[in-house]
Design a protein around this motif. Structure first.
Motif, mmCIF file in Angstrom:
data_model
loop_
_atom_site.group_PDB
_atom_site.id
_atom_site.type_symbol
_atom_site.label_atom_id
_atom_site.label_comp_id
_atom_site.label_asym_id
_atom_site.label_seq_id
_atom_site.Cartn_x
_atom_site.Cartn_y
_atom_site.Cartn_z
ATOM 1 N N THR A 195 -0.695 5.468 5.242
ATOM 2 C CA THR A 195 0.438 4.427 5.020
ATOM 3 C C THR A 195 0.238 2.932 4.504
ATOM 4 O O THR A 195 1.152 2.483 3.942
ATOM 5 N N ARG A 196 -0.594 2.533 5.019
ATOM 6 C CA ARG A 196 -1.108 1.079 4.711
ATOM 7 C C ARG A 196 -1.754 1.247 3.117
ATOM 8 O O ARG A 196 -2.099 0.036 2.867
ATOM 9 N N GLY A 197 -2.047 2.176 2.573
ATOM 10 C CA GLY A 197 -2.532 2.246 1.232
ATOM 11 C C GLY A 197 -4.100 2.561 1.487
ATOM 12 O O GLY A 197 -4.440 2.838 2.771
ATOM 13 N N GLY A 198 -4.580 2.932 0.423
ATOM 14 C CA GLY A 198 -5.915 3.211 0.332
ATOM 15 C C GLY A 198 -6.310 4.522 -0.202
ATOM 16 O O GLY A 198 -5.533 5.043 -1.022
ATOM 17 N N ARG A 199 -7.660 5.193 0.090
ATOM 18 C CA ARG A 199 -8.051 6.412 -0.761
ATOM 19 C C ARG A 199 -6.965 7.372 -0.499
ATOM 20 O O ARG A 199 -6.637 7.689 0.989
ATOM 21 N N TYR A 229 6.155 3.112 -2.985
ATOM 22 C CA TYR A 229 6.082 1.860 -2.315
ATOM 23 C C TYR A 229 6.578 2.009 -0.983
ATOM 24 O O TYR A 229 7.061 3.184 -0.479
ATOM 25 N N LEU A 230 6.280 1.351 -0.040
ATOM 26 C CA LEU A 230 6.701 1.113 1.348
ATOM 27 C C LEU A 230 7.819 -0.110 1.447
ATOM 28 O O LEU A 230 7.327 -1.339 1.083
ATOM 29 N N LEU A 231 8.775 0.023 1.992
ATOM 30 C CA LEU A 231 9.775 -0.966 2.307
ATOM 31 C C LEU A 231 9.947 -1.251 3.658
ATOM 32 O O LEU A 231 10.249 -0.239 4.517
ATOM 33 N N SER A 232 9.769 -2.499 4.214
ATOM 34 C CA SER A 232 9.955 -2.903 5.778
ATOM 35 C C SER A 232 11.569 -3.259 5.786
ATOM 36 O O SER A 232 11.712 -4.276 5.101
ATOM 37 N N VAL A 233 12.080 -2.407 6.393
ATOM 38 C CA VAL A 233 13.603 -2.716 6.671
ATOM 39 C C VAL A 233 13.765 -3.938 7.394
ATOM 40 O O VAL A 233 14.519 -4.837 7.157
ATOM 41 N N ALA A 234 12.884 -4.049 8.423
ATOM 42 C CA ALA A 234 12.919 -5.498 8.985
ATOM 43 C C ALA A 234 12.899 -6.802 8.334
ATOM 44 O O ALA A 234 13.304 -7.912 8.391
ATOM 45 N N GLY A 248 12.083 -6.841 4.660
ATOM 46 C CA GLY A 248 12.544 -6.623 2.917
ATOM 47 C C GLY A 248 10.943 -6.452 2.478
ATOM 48 O O GLY A 248 11.256 -6.607 1.061
ATOM 49 N N GLN A 249 10.044 -6.602 3.288
ATOM 50 C CA GLN A 249 8.823 -6.862 2.306
ATOM 51 C C GLN A 249 8.478 -5.114 1.594
ATOM 52 O O GLN A 249 8.592 -4.184 2.204
ATOM 53 N N LEU A 250 8.330 -5.328 0.295
ATOM 54 C CA LEU A 250 7.692 -4.216 -0.631
ATOM 55 C C LEU A 250 6.403 -4.246 -0.605
ATOM 56 O O LEU A 250 5.699 -4.834 -1.336
ATOM 57 N N THR A 251 5.539 -3.227 -0.343
ATOM 58 C CA THR A 251 4.242 -2.960 -0.607
ATOM 59 C C THR A 251 3.976 -1.660 -1.457
ATOM 60 O O THR A 251 4.592 -0.438 -1.319
ATOM 61 N N ARG A 252 3.331 -1.990 -2.470
ATOM 62 C CA ARG A 252 3.066 -0.929 -3.763
ATOM 63 C C ARG A 252 1.883 -0.151 -3.062
ATOM 64 O O ARG A 252 0.791 -0.540 -2.639
ATOM 65 N N LEU A 253 2.029 1.324 -2.975
ATOM 66 C CA LEU A 253 0.958 2.055 -2.273
ATOM 67 C C LEU A 253 0.179 2.748 -3.412
ATOM 68 O O LEU A 253 -1.285 3.143 -3.093
ATOM 69 N N THR A 254 0.581 3.035 -4.328
ATOM 70 C CA THR A 254 0.099 3.746 -5.691
ATOM 71 C C THR A 254 -0.045 2.888 -6.892
ATOM 72 O O THR A 254 1.011 2.104 -7.070
ATOM 73 N N ASN A 255 -1.069 2.799 -7.786
ATOM 74 C CA ASN A 255 -0.898 2.312 -8.903
ATOM 75 C C ASN A 255 -1.869 2.761 -9.843
ATOM 76 O O ASN A 255 -3.024 2.496 -10.216
#
Length: 166
Positions: free
Chosen positions: A55-59, A7-12, A14-21
């Motif tokens: 880091t934005r996700g993807g292949r 996951y990627l967490l934006s400290v600014a 608080g948004q949590l982005t899942r990178l792998t699934n």
């Protein structure tokens, strides 16, 4: 969902982005020098291997052609190399790959007896600090990746998981 994912967490924000699934276990991420990619460990190939993804996700792509287990990546901001611990035969060795070289050929820098683990780049992009387990003891070593010199840092203890600070 009981999965081990990145996951990627934006400290600014608080948004949590899942990178792998997926069903694979992904762990131990480290950032590329420009922050655009991550190198991490995944067992999607059956044993732990290194992968790289934006880091934005993807292949994601596997970093090394070799099928040996590879863990504990660290990406040097100076030399743009990823170091790691890899299982060669019955023991772990420290290696690196130059990310600027499209061949991504693995270079092994420790061939001495013992399990060499947890490498961390020095700010100079040349030296590493790591642990070596031999005869039931763990000591810290500095490794010169240019000359392949091994310099013992600690003695008479049980030292592990070093990290080099800038």
């Amino acid at each position: 969902d009981q999965r081990i994912e990145l996951y990627l967490l934006s400290v600014a924000t608080g948004q949590l982005t899942r990178l792998t699934n997926d069903l694979a276990v992904e762990s131990s991420p480290c950032w590329s020098p420009d922050g655009s990619r991550l190198c991490f460990v995944s067992d999607r190939a059956g044993n732990p291997q290194l992968y790289v993804m934006p880091t934005r996700g993807g292949r994601m792509e596997r970093l090394l052609a070799e099928r040996d287990e590879a863990v504990s990546p660290d990406w040097s901001a100076v030399s743009n190399r990823v170091c790691f611990s890899t299982r060669l035969g019955g023991a772990y060795a420290i290696g690196y790959v130059d990310m600027a070289n499209s061949s991504r050929k693995r270079v092994i820098v420790t061939r001495a007896a013992g399990d060499w683990e947890s490498p961390s780049w020095a700010p100079d992009g040349r030296h590493l600090v790591c642990s070596r387990k031999l005869n039931g003891r763990r000591e810290l070593f500095m490794v010169d990746t240019w000359q392949r010199r091994l310099i013992q840092i600690t003695s008479g203890g049980d030292h592990s998981l070093p990290s080099w600070s800038d």
